[in-house]
Design an enzyme around this catalytic site. Structure first.
Site, PDB file in Angstrom:
ATOM      1  N   LYS A   1       9.274  -0.167  -5.513  1.00  0.00           N
ATOM      2  CA  LYS A   1       7.994  -1.278  -5.646  1.00  0.00           C
ATOM      3  C   LYS A   1       6.848  -0.708  -6.628  1.00  0.00           C
ATOM      4  CE  LYS A   1       6.760  -4.612  -3.750  1.00  0.00           C
ATOM      5  NZ  LYS A   1       7.109  -5.778  -4.178  1.00  0.00           N
TER       6      LYS A   1
ATOM      7  N   ASP B   1       0.912  -1.107  -0.003  1.00  0.00           N
ATOM      8  CA  ASP B   1      -0.088   0.085  -0.143  1.00  0.00           C
ATOM      9  C   ASP B   1       0.962   1.274   0.031  1.00  0.00           C
ATOM     10  OD1 ASP B   1       0.906  -0.095   2.703  1.00  0.00           O
ATOM     11  OD2 ASP B   1      -1.103  -0.116   3.514  1.00  0.00           O
ATOM     12  N   GLU B   2       2.213   1.012   0.417  1.00  0.00           N
ATOM     13  CA  GLU B   2       3.002   2.277   0.238  1.00  0.00           C
ATOM     14  C   GLU B   2       3.215   2.984  -0.821  1.00  0.00           C
ATOM     15  OE1 GLU B   2       6.493   2.003   2.752  1.00  0.00           O
ATOM     16  OE2 GLU B   2       5.697   0.617   4.080  1.00  0.00           O
TER      17      GLU B   2
HETATM   18  O1  DAU Z   1       2.517  -1.100   4.479  1.00  0.00           O
HETATM   19  C1  DAU Z   1       3.182  -2.355   3.939  1.00  0.00           C
HETATM   20  C2  DAU Z   1       4.595  -2.037   4.240  1.00  0.00           C
HETATM   21  O2  DAU Z   1       4.646  -2.144   5.739  1.00  0.00           O
HETATM   22  C3  DAU Z   1       5.437  -3.054   3.600  1.00  0.00           C
HETATM   23  O3  DAU Z   1       5.482  -2.748   2.295  1.00  0.00           O
HETATM   24  C4  DAU Z   1       6.912  -2.883   3.995  1.00  0.00           C
HETATM   25  O4  DAU Z   1       7.760  -3.863   3.094  1.00  0.00           O
HETATM   26  C5  DAU Z   1       7.050  -3.016   5.408  1.00  0.00           C
HETATM   27  O5  DAU Z   1       8.305  -2.582   5.666  1.00  0.00           O
HETATM   28  C6  DAU Z   1       6.123  -2.223   6.237  1.00  0.00           C
HETATM   29  O6  DAU Z   1       6.630  -0.646   6.157  1.00  0.00           O
HETATM   30  P1  DAU Z   1       6.369   0.339   7.623  1.00  0.00           P
HETATM   31  O7  DAU Z   1       7.487   1.398   7.157  1.00  0.00           O
HETATM   32  O8  DAU Z   1       4.948   0.691   7.719  1.00  0.00           O
HETATM   33  O9  DAU Z   1       6.795  -0.738   8.551  1.00  0.00           O
HETATM   34  P2  DAU Z   1       7.863  -0.688   9.780  1.00  0.00           P
HETATM   35  O10 DAU Z   1       7.628  -1.944  10.439  1.00  0.00           O
HETATM   36  O11 DAU Z   1       9.160  -0.286   9.254  1.00  0.00           O
HETATM   37  O12 DAU Z   1       7.280   0.623  10.734  1.00  0.00           O
HETATM   38  C7  DAU Z   1       5.919   0.457  10.801  1.00  0.00           C
HETATM   39  C8  DAU Z   1       5.689   1.865  11.620  1.00  0.00           C
HETATM   40  O13 DAU Z   1       6.324   1.820  12.846  1.00  0.00           O
HETATM   41  C9  DAU Z   1       6.306   3.104  10.988  1.00  0.00           C
HETATM   42  O14 DAU Z   1       5.207   4.012  10.911  1.00  0.00           O
HETATM   43  C10 DAU Z   1       7.682   3.596  11.276  1.00  0.00           C
HETATM   44  C11 DAU Z   1       7.337   2.968  13.037  1.00  0.00           C
HETATM   45  N1  DAU Z   1       8.581   2.543  13.304  1.00  0.00           N
HETATM   46  C12 DAU Z   1       9.363   1.637  12.842  1.00  0.00           C
HETATM   47  C13 DAU Z   1      10.690   1.313  13.279  1.00  0.00           C
HETATM   48  C14 DAU Z   1      11.305   0.051  12.697  1.00  0.00           C
HETATM   49  C15 DAU Z   1       9.046   3.031  14.886  1.00  0.00           C
HETATM   50  O15 DAU Z   1       8.361   3.798  15.361  1.00  0.00           O
HETATM   51  N2  DAU Z   1      10.254   2.520  15.358  1.00  0.00           N
HETATM   52  C16 DAU Z   1      10.918   1.697  14.567  1.00  0.00           C
HETATM   53  O16 DAU Z   1      11.808   1.148  15.015  1.00  0.00           O
END
Ligand code: DAU
Length: 334
Positions: A153, A126-127
């Site tokens: 992507k 969805d990103e």
């Molecule tokens: O939306 C689908 C996507 O979700 C996928 O296409 C991506 O491959 C996947 O990595 C994921 O992306 P996000 O950036 O949303 O996921 P992430 O787990 O990195 O982060 C989720 C949320 O949490 C985002 O708003 C950032 C925040 N976050 C992330 C990390 C790693 C934090 O606050 N602290 C962190 O250490």
């Protein structure tokens, strides 16, 4: 039915391979994976001796290899899970993302065209739509990617669109919300926070913690892809979401509560550059095919936390070496 599943040693690819093996008794699967840092043979240890399953190390962007794979294996369906997937890493080093998501998709599409492969399902995100303050993105919303990850992507997805229009290829493109479940590399927010807390470490929450994500349990996503294999219309695009949206801060509090920890374990850190505020997708087109999610976010969180609690041998070794280097650089940017 012969499945070529790319990126099958990663989190979602490996969950799907296990799902296909359990669901399709007559299937044969070739898992093609480049084995970058997030690929893990342990993800499929339980099926590695299954006679219906075969692994091959290789890059989806390697044209000679892909030509050979299609020539010899001649898949009935390609499930393209191959991708570098972590947004923060794409900000630090974008190139690998482009190679796999854009060039890799191109290479697979060319082979699909040459070998007249009957079905190709693109697993995407969805990103690609960017951030939305209110309402939800539909399948026809514009692409407005904000990170090198989502731009790469989007490149792959647009190539799929072009191959549908230009060559009439039997492709289905999917855009999924955030995944939660077992075997997710502990750099993504949920496994990172769970494993940090299990190690007695704090959890780094970006910015004001009010960014919103929509979550789907791995098994629900596998069933969604299955529904599309059965009933999806080729040439169409489908969003795969649950409507279960939550701010990061509230998600963090749920994890803390489930692990019996207090809010002093939250460490506010500098925000991610170009951090998308909210993701939300309208999945009514998929639901019209009869699919619905079975796991609530609370159930998914409980199951996932239990999995990490009982699989320390899986995640502990991952949180060392290159990972620590990445982790320390990542949180020293303030
Ligand atoms: O939306 C689908 C996507 O979700 C996928 O296409 C991506 O491959 C996947 O990595 C994921 O992306 P996000 O950036 O949303 O996921 P992430 O787990 O990195 O982060 C989720 C949320 O949490 C985002 O708003 C950032 C925040 N976050 C992330 C990390 C790693 C934090 O606050 N602290 C962190 O250490």
């Amino acid at each position: 039915m012969k499945f070529l599943i790319t990126g099958g040693l990663g989190f979602m690819g490996s969950n799907m391979i296990r799902y296909v093996l359990n669901t399709y008794q007559d299937c044969s699967i070739l898992n093609l994976d480049k084995m970058t840092y997030a690929a893990n043979p342990k993800n499929l240890k339980d099926v590695s001796n299954n006679s219906r399953y075969r692994f091959m190390k290789g890059d989806v962007a390697d044209e000679d290899l892909i030509e050979k794979v299609f020539g010899e294996f001649d898949p009935d369906i390609v499930l393209n899970y191959a991708a570098e997937s972590h947004v923060d890493r794409s900000i630090m080093d974008p190139k690998a993302f482009l190679v796999t998501a854009a060039l890799g998709t191109y290479t697979l599409l060319e082979a699909t065209r040459a070998y007249k492969t009957p079905r190709f399902i693109q697993i995407s995100t969805d990103e690609v739509f960017g951030s939305i303050e209110q309402g939800s993105f539909t399948e026809t919303s514009c692409f407005e990617p904000n990170s090198p990850y989502s731009a790469a992507k989007a490149g792959g997805d647009l190539l799929c669109r072009a191959y549908i229009k230009t060559y009439n290829l039997p492709i289905i493109v999917t855009h999924s919300c955030n995944f939660i479940g077992p075997y997710q590399y502990p750099e993504k927010v949920i496994p990172l926070f769970i494993t940090n807390l299990l190690e007695g470490k704090k959890v780094p929450l970006y910015g004001d913690g009010k960014n919103v994500r929509e979550w789907i349990y791995t098994e629900d996503h596998c069933r969604a892809i299955d529904a599309l294999m059965q009933k999806g219309v080729v040439g169409e695009v489908y969003n795969i979401g649950t409507g279960q949206e939550i701010q990061n801060i509230d998600l963090t509090k749920k994890i803390l509560t489930l692990l019996g920890k207090g809010e002093e374990m939250i460490e506010p850190v500098k925000d991610r550059p170009a951090h998308d505020r909210r993701y939300s997708i309208d999945s009514s087109k998929l639901r019209a095919l009869g699919w619905k999610s079975e796991y609530s976010l609370d159930q998914a969180l409980e199951k996932t936390i239990k999995w990490y609690q009982t699989h320390e041998d899986w995640w502990k070794p991952l949180k060392s070496g290159e990972y620590l280097e990445y982790y320390n650089t990542q949180y020293q940017r303030q």
